[in-house]
Structures are given as C-alpha cells and as structure tokens.
Design a protein around this motif. Structure first.
Motif, PDB file in Angstrom:
ATOM      1  N   ASP A 146      -6.202  -0.452  -4.438  1.00  0.00           N
ATOM      2  CA  ASP A 146      -5.652  -0.984  -3.188  1.00  0.00           C
ATOM      3  C   ASP A 146      -6.648  -1.966  -2.572  1.00  0.00           C
ATOM      4  O   ASP A 146      -7.640  -1.558  -1.985  1.00  0.00           O
ATOM      5  CB  ASP A 146      -5.340   0.141  -2.199  1.00  0.00           C
ATOM      6  CG  ASP A 146      -4.519  -0.361  -1.018  1.00  0.00           C
ATOM      7  OD1 ASP A 146      -4.278  -1.580  -0.928  1.00  0.00           O
ATOM      8  OD2 ASP A 146      -4.114   0.466  -0.192  1.00  0.00           O
ATOM      9  N   GLU A 147      -6.398  -3.236  -2.720  1.00  0.00           N
ATOM     10  CA  GLU A 147      -7.253  -4.306  -2.200  1.00  0.00           C
ATOM     11  C   GLU A 147      -8.737  -3.987  -2.378  1.00  0.00           C
ATOM     12  O   GLU A 147      -9.482  -3.942  -1.406  1.00  0.00           O
ATOM     13  CB  GLU A 147      -6.964  -4.514  -0.702  1.00  0.00           C
ATOM     14  CG  GLU A 147      -5.493  -4.696  -0.441  1.00  0.00           C
ATOM     15  CD  GLU A 147      -5.214  -5.650   0.703  1.00  0.00           C
ATOM     16  OE1 GLU A 147      -6.130  -6.422   1.058  1.00  0.00           O
ATOM     17  OE2 GLU A 147      -4.092  -5.651   1.203  1.00  0.00           O
TER      18      GLU A 147
ATOM     19  N   GLN B 285      -9.668   0.561  -0.775  1.00  0.00           N
ATOM     20  CA  GLN B 285     -10.232  -0.650  -0.189  1.00  0.00           C
ATOM     21  C   GLN B 285     -11.629  -0.397   0.392  1.00  0.00           C
ATOM     22  O   GLN B 285     -12.531  -1.191   0.250  1.00  0.00           O
ATOM     23  CB  GLN B 285      -9.294  -1.141   0.911  1.00  0.00           C
ATOM     24  CG  GLN B 285      -9.843  -2.330   1.666  1.00  0.00           C
ATOM     25  CD  GLN B 285      -8.823  -2.904   2.629  1.00  0.00           C
ATOM     26  OE1 GLN B 285      -7.753  -2.360   2.801  1.00  0.00           O
ATOM     27  NE2 GLN B 285      -9.159  -4.005   3.237  1.00  0.00           N
TER      28      GLN B 285
ATOM     29  N   ARG C 259       0.582   4.152  -2.694  1.00  0.00           N
ATOM     30  CA  ARG C 259       0.254   5.515  -2.282  1.00  0.00           C
ATOM     31  C   ARG C 259       1.351   6.501  -2.696  1.00  0.00           C
ATOM     32  O   ARG C 259       1.087   7.690  -2.881  1.00  0.00           O
ATOM     33  CB  ARG C 259       0.011   5.568  -0.776  1.00  0.00           C
ATOM     34  CG  ARG C 259      -1.272   4.836  -0.367  1.00  0.00           C
ATOM     35  CD  ARG C 259      -1.327   4.572   1.115  1.00  0.00           C
ATOM     36  NE  ARG C 259      -1.180   5.806   1.875  1.00  0.00           N
ATOM     37  CZ  ARG C 259      -2.181   6.636   2.130  1.00  0.00           C
ATOM     38  NH1 ARG C 259      -3.390   6.344   1.727  1.00  0.00           N
ATOM     39  NH2 ARG C 259      -1.969   7.741   2.806  1.00  0.00           N
TER      40      ARG C 259
ATOM     41  N   SER D 137       0.838  -1.202   0.000  1.00  0.00           N
ATOM     42  CA  SER D 137       0.000   0.000   0.000  1.00  0.00           C
ATOM     43  C   SER D 137       0.867   1.243   0.000  1.00  0.00           C
ATOM     44  O   SER D 137       0.563   2.217  -0.685  1.00  0.00           O
ATOM     45  CB  SER D 137      -0.903   0.029   1.230  1.00  0.00           C
ATOM     46  OG  SER D 137      -1.754  -1.072   1.226  1.00  0.00           O
TER      47      SER D 137
END
Ligand SMILES: Nc1ncnc2c1ncn2[C@@H]1O[C@H](COP(=O)(O)OP(=O)(O)OP(=O)(O)O)[C@@H](O)[C@H]1O
Ligand SMILES: [Mg+2]
Lengths: 351, 276
Positions: free
Chosen positions: A158-159, A82, A47, A43
């Motif tokens: 992200d996930e 997410q 980011r 992550s």
C-alpha cells in the motif's frame, strides 16, 4: 499458486458504499498496480484482500480458494504498509522473523530464512539494529524483508514509497521490480502515482470513485484509454482534450478550427471530445495556429502551453522551441494518434 | 546549542526552589525521627539533632503494630494494584480499539465513578462489604481500592493505547498474531511507560489511603500503615518521634518505587515504528 480473483466486490461503511462491484482477475506471478486518485477505494480493496476489512458482498479468492471468511494469517498473503509499521521494540532480525516465531517454526529454520531475506535485500549488517536506528529506505527494505521471509502466495503493497524522497523512490521502485522478477510472486501494488504504475506494472487497474475504469497493460492504457478519465489520468503532461463536433470526416473545434481525423470519424456527431497527447502535437506548416503562453524546457523535452482552438493545450517537443510567449506556432495533431470520446458518457469512440 | 547564561540561571534557580519546597517536609521528617522527644518541642526548632538516636525506630519496630500493618499494606496495595492493572488493560484496549454500541456512555460512566465524593460512597460500600461478609478482610480492602483506582487507570491506559499506530497491530495480525497476541506482544510492550505510570498511581493511592481503611479495617490483622500512624496519637498526647519514624518507614517503599521506575516514565519507545 498465487492467483487472485476479485468478483463483484462491494464495500459499505454503514450506508455509505465506497466500492461498487469490483471485478479483477490476477494471474499467478503477475505484478498488478491499483491506481487512482485519493479516496477512490484502492486501499480499501487491498485491505479486503488482506483480511483487514470485511467484504460487504462479492467474493475474493486467493489461489482458487475463497478467502472471505478466512483470517489474514490463513490467506497466504503478506502486506507492506505505507508507514512501514515496523515493531519498534524488536531488532530488524526479530521484525523479520516475527511471523515465523508466531507460526512456531524452529529457531534454526527461522534464522536461515531471515538470513536469506536479509541477503536478498542487503540488510545483513543491520540485523541487530532497531527500526529507530535505520534510514527511511532501510526501514522500507526491512518491511519488505518481513514479507519475503513468509514466502507468501501474494504480496500486497500500500503506497510503500510515498514517504521516501524522489531519488530514493526511483531506486526502490526498480528494487521492488527486480525483486518481483527474481521471486516471481504475485504482487498487488497500490499507488496514486501514475508514473509508478506505468513503470512497475504488468497490468494496471485504474480506479475512480469506487469503480474500475479500465484494466490493461501500461501501453494499452496509454494508447487506447477506454474513457476520458483514464485518458487524462494516465500520462504526464496529461492528454489535451478539445471540445467540438465531427462533420465530414473532420473534427470541428468550438472556434471553428478543423482537425483532420485521418480517415476516422465517418459518422457525423454533434458533441465529442478530441484527445491529443502532448507529444502528438507536431510543429510544422499546415497546422493550427497556437499562441504560446509559457515555455518550460525540461532538458530532454520542451513543454509549451499554448492557446489552440479556443482552449489551452500542452505540447511536448523533442526539439528546442525558441518561441516566446505571445508568438504563434503552427501545430498539427498527429492524425494516427488521436482519441475520440463521447462528450456525454466519456466513453471512447471507435472508428 | 546552549541557552544563554542568564536563562540557565533562571531555570536552575526555579528548579532548586521547587525541589526545596517539595523536599522540605521529607527532610524535616528525617531530622525529627532522629531526635529525642524532648528536643522535638524546643523553640526555635533545631536543624541538627543534639543527641541523634534510633530509639524512635526501635519503638516503632519492636513495640508497636507497625510491622504487621506494613505487611497488611503491602498485601493490600499489591493485590489491588495487580487487580486494577489487569482489568484496566482489557477495558482500555477495548475502548481504544473496538467500536461497539454504548462505548461513549460506558466511558463516561467509568469517569463518573471517579467523580463521586468519598463521603458519598463510604456507606454504600460498607453495606455491600457487610453483605458480602468482607469487612475486615484483605479481599474486601483490595476490592475497595480496585474500585477507587480503576477509573483513572482505564482513562490513562486508553489514551496510551490509542497513541499506538493501528498499522503496527494490523501488521502483527497479518504476521499471524491473534488479538491476545497483538495485545501482549505489541501493544503492551510499547505501552510500558503508561503501564508503569498506572502501576505507580494505583500503588501509591492505595498505600496512602486513610478514610476507607479507617472504616473498613477495624481489626489489627488488616489495618494499614496510615491507620498505624494515627494510633500513635492517644487521647492525651502524641509520640511525634515514633510518628516520624513510622512515616519514614512508610515513605521508603514509595520513594524506592519512584526511583526505580523513573527511567521508564520517559517515553521514546515508539521511535522508528512508522515514518516519524
Ligand atoms: N473506516 C471508514 N469509515 C468510513 N469511510 C471510510 C473508512 N475508511 C475509508 N473510508 C472511505 O472510503 C473511501 C476509500 O478510501 P481508501 O482509503 O480506500 O482510499 P484510497 O484510494 O486508498 O485513497 P488514498 O490515495 O488517499 O490512500 C474514501 O472515500 C474514504 O473516505
Ligand atoms: Mg490509501
């Protein structure tokens, strides 16, 4: 052009370094998955591409342009979080059109692009709803719609599927994949689920402890893992690892059982690890004795945990195994599909 | 699903009791404001005025300074509430979202201001106002009340802002919003209940305040309603009817404020933002 170049990137929070020099080159239109265990820095890296975290050192380029000092909106990227991060006080249409509104695009243009994204994602009937009135899968789609509307050079995820139930996850997985095929936009996708990585990626970046362990296509990683970490992380059930040594072209396990290396292992070595994938343990005469511990039928395959060479191993068999715990099977590791690793460095040993 | 009858009776019973206790002074105020002066002193007190009259209201509205004080109260309360809210929004956002050196100390100091007893700060405030030549001015009182209401406003808003998921703001930043854009388009709309609570708190505190007004507003051009109420008491007697009527007039705006804002106090604005 949606190339992404990550060059010697480091990240430190105060004195704590969490990324230790990461290099990844992503081609235009590629679907790259960053995968690794929790806390490995996936992550954080994503980011940093997005511009939500400072880059401590190294450079990140998007479309050939170094973006280190650019603000997120100038980087030509879009991100799906997410938790979806939909604006609860706006309708679906307003959520999707927010970036265009900020960019002062005119209203007709905004509506056209929102309608287009809604059509692609099947959200037309939901445009006037608020996020609170949507199901998890619908929210996920709105979050993707918000990215599509901007037509960025790179999508960052992200996930995005980890809050969905198993069935919906499989469905959204193929939707995202189909969307990528249709739009052809470069995508960087973070997950800790190796199945998601295997099924979706053009190339996978396996990360561990703030370092890149290996980069390659899913089958590359599966067939030729560069080290013991990648070998055990990719694949389910995980690869079996036997400790032993090489002598006379054969692998000798700790308890003295011998495995034919099929012409490999010419050099004698004192301390190695032998990797065998569960489906490469073949039942039949002439193998090693393995005492069954548990038998788990999954329907398509049967997973058997057994004691072999003084260690627990898992075998996955297409044929139905009728043995019971305590019975002894004869299992032969498939000589062409064996992996050897240095026990000290964990690196793959060739030939 | 309904609770069993017995527990509902208990709940309603206690709610009614609580409401009665809270509303009693208010009710007594209405009743008294409609009585003639004579009747106010009868024992036992009567619940229904024998000769209901509006003469108390006439006295207050046409032959006292109350209308002017009402205007003063409105100007000062709105002014200090607006100022306090504006400063609290920026201070709280900083406290809620940014990491900077001395943040914890700054936050504690904000609260210390709130803890000092009134008596301890009257004199320093008066000296300061004198020095700034702001005694007996709207601005002087607005600043004083801003100082009083700001600390708690900052604390309330800080916790409200903190409760908003950071990812929402990050999504907005990626969508192209500036920090100010994030604050005004995302954070503030989602903090509406908090903003309303702070507004009501600051307004009501200022509106009802007595001691500071008494010290810093000695001229009828800036005196506020609480001072006006006290002025019905002379050395020898008190016009209770007028006091009650003036109290009614003073209470009305606050009651209206609460009723109109009530719906906004109730949360539920965040539904659907995240997985939730
Ligand atoms: N703001 C921060 N301050 C200090 N350390 C941080 C901060 N954010 C992340 N870290 C650390 O950086 C490391 C990588 O975090 P990151 O969130 O990138 O992990 P991840 O691979 O995404 O894990 P997960 O799968 O759990 O999301 C972790 O060890 C984490 O503790
Ligand atoms: Mg993560």
């Amino acid at each position: 052009m949606g190339t992404v170049t990550i060059d010697q990137v480091r990240k430190a929070y105060g004195t704590l370094e969490v990324l230790h020099g990461v290099n990844v080159n992503i081609a235009d239109g590629e679907f790259v998955v960053l995968v690794g265990p929790s806390g490995c820095g996936k992550s954080t890296l994503l980011r940093m591409i997005a511009g939500l975290e400072e880059i401590t050192s190294g450079t990140i380029s998007v479309g050939g342009r170094v973006v280190n000092d650019l603000r997120p909106k100038e980087r030509d990227i879009a991100m799906v979080f997410q938790s979806y991060a939909l604006y609860p006080h706006m309708t679906v249409a307003e959520n999707m059109g927010f970036s265009l509104k900020l960019a002062r695009a005119d209203k007709a243009e905004r509506q056209r692009r929102v309608a287009e994204a809604a059509r692609i994602l099947g959200l037309e009937s939901l445009l006037d709803r608020r996020p609170g009135q949507l199901s998890g899968g619908q929210r996920q789609r709105v979050a993707m719609g918000r990215s599509i509307v901007r037509d960025p050079a790179v999508f960052l995820f992200d996930e995005p599927l980890s809050n969905l139930d198993a069935k919906l996850r499989v469905q959204m997985r193929s939707e995202i994949k189909a969307l990528h095929q249709r739009l052809g936009t470069t995508t960087v996708y973070v997950t800790h689920d190796q199945i998601e990585a295997m099924t979706m990626a053009d190339r996978i970046v396996v990360m561990h402890g703030g370092r890149v362990e290996q980069i390659g296509t899913p089958l590359d990683l599966y067939d030729r893992p560069a080290n013991i970490f990648v070998a055990t992380f990719i694949g389910s059930p995980a690869m079996n690892i036997l400790e032993g040594r090489i002598s006379g072209g054969r692998f000798i396990a700790a308890d003295g059982s011998e495995v034919d290396l099929g012409g490999r292992g010419a050099t004698e070595r004192g301390h190695v690890l032998l990797g065998v994938r569960p489906e490469h343990l073949v039942p039949g005469p002439g193998g090693l004795p393995a005492q069954i511990i548990t038998v788990e039928p999954t329907g398509s395959e049967t997973h058997v945990t057994a004691r072999l060479g003084g260690q627990d191993v898992v075998g996955a068999f297409r044929e139905r195994i009728t043995g019971r715990p305590g019975d002894v099977l004869s299992l032969r590791p498939h000589p062409a599909a064996l992996h050897l690793f240095d026990a000290d460095t964990g690196e793959r040993l060739e030939a | 699903m309904r609770a069993p009858l017995s527990s509902r009776i208990v709940v309603y019973g206690f709610s009614a009791l609580l409401a009665a206790v809270c509303l009693f002074p208010f009710l007594w105020m209405i009743v008294s404001s409609l009585k003639e002066l004579r009747e106010l002193y009868t024992i036992p007190p009567s619940w229904i005025p024998q000769n209901p009259t509006l003469s108390n209201y006439a006295t207050v509205l046409f032959s006292s300074n109350i209308p002017r004080y009402f205007l003063n109260s409105v100007v000062i309360s709105l002014g200090s509430t607006a100022l306090s809210l504006a400063l609290a929004i920026f201070a709280s956002y900083g406290f809620a979202r940014f990491r900077f050196r001395g943040k914890a100390a700054a936050q504690s100091f904000v609260l210390v201001g709130q803890l000092l007893p009134t008596a301890a700060i009257i004199v320093p405030l008066f000296v300061t106002l004198r020095w700034l030549d702001l005694v007996n001015t709207y601005l002087g009182l607005i600043l004083v009340y801003m100082i009083i209401t700001l600390p708690l406003s900052v604390w309330m808003l800080t916790s409200y802002f903190k409760a908003i998921p950071v990812e929402l703001e990050e999504a907005a930043i990626i969508d192209g919003a500036s920090r100010m854009g994030v604050l005004f388009r995302i954070t503030l709309p989602l903090s509406l209940p908090g903003l309303v609570a702070v507004t009501v708190y600051a307004f009501v505190t200022t509106w009802n305040e007595f001691i500071f007004a008494l010290c810093f507003a000695t001229d009828s051009s800036v005196k506020t309603l609480p001072i006006g109420l006290a002025e019905f008491t002379t050395e020898f007697n008190t016009d209770w009817g007028a006091v009650m009527a003036a109290s009614m007039i003073m209470t009305l705006p606050v009651a209206l404020l609460f009723l109109s804002m009530q719906r906004l106090f109730i949360g539920g604005l965040m539904a659907g933002a995240t997985k939730g």
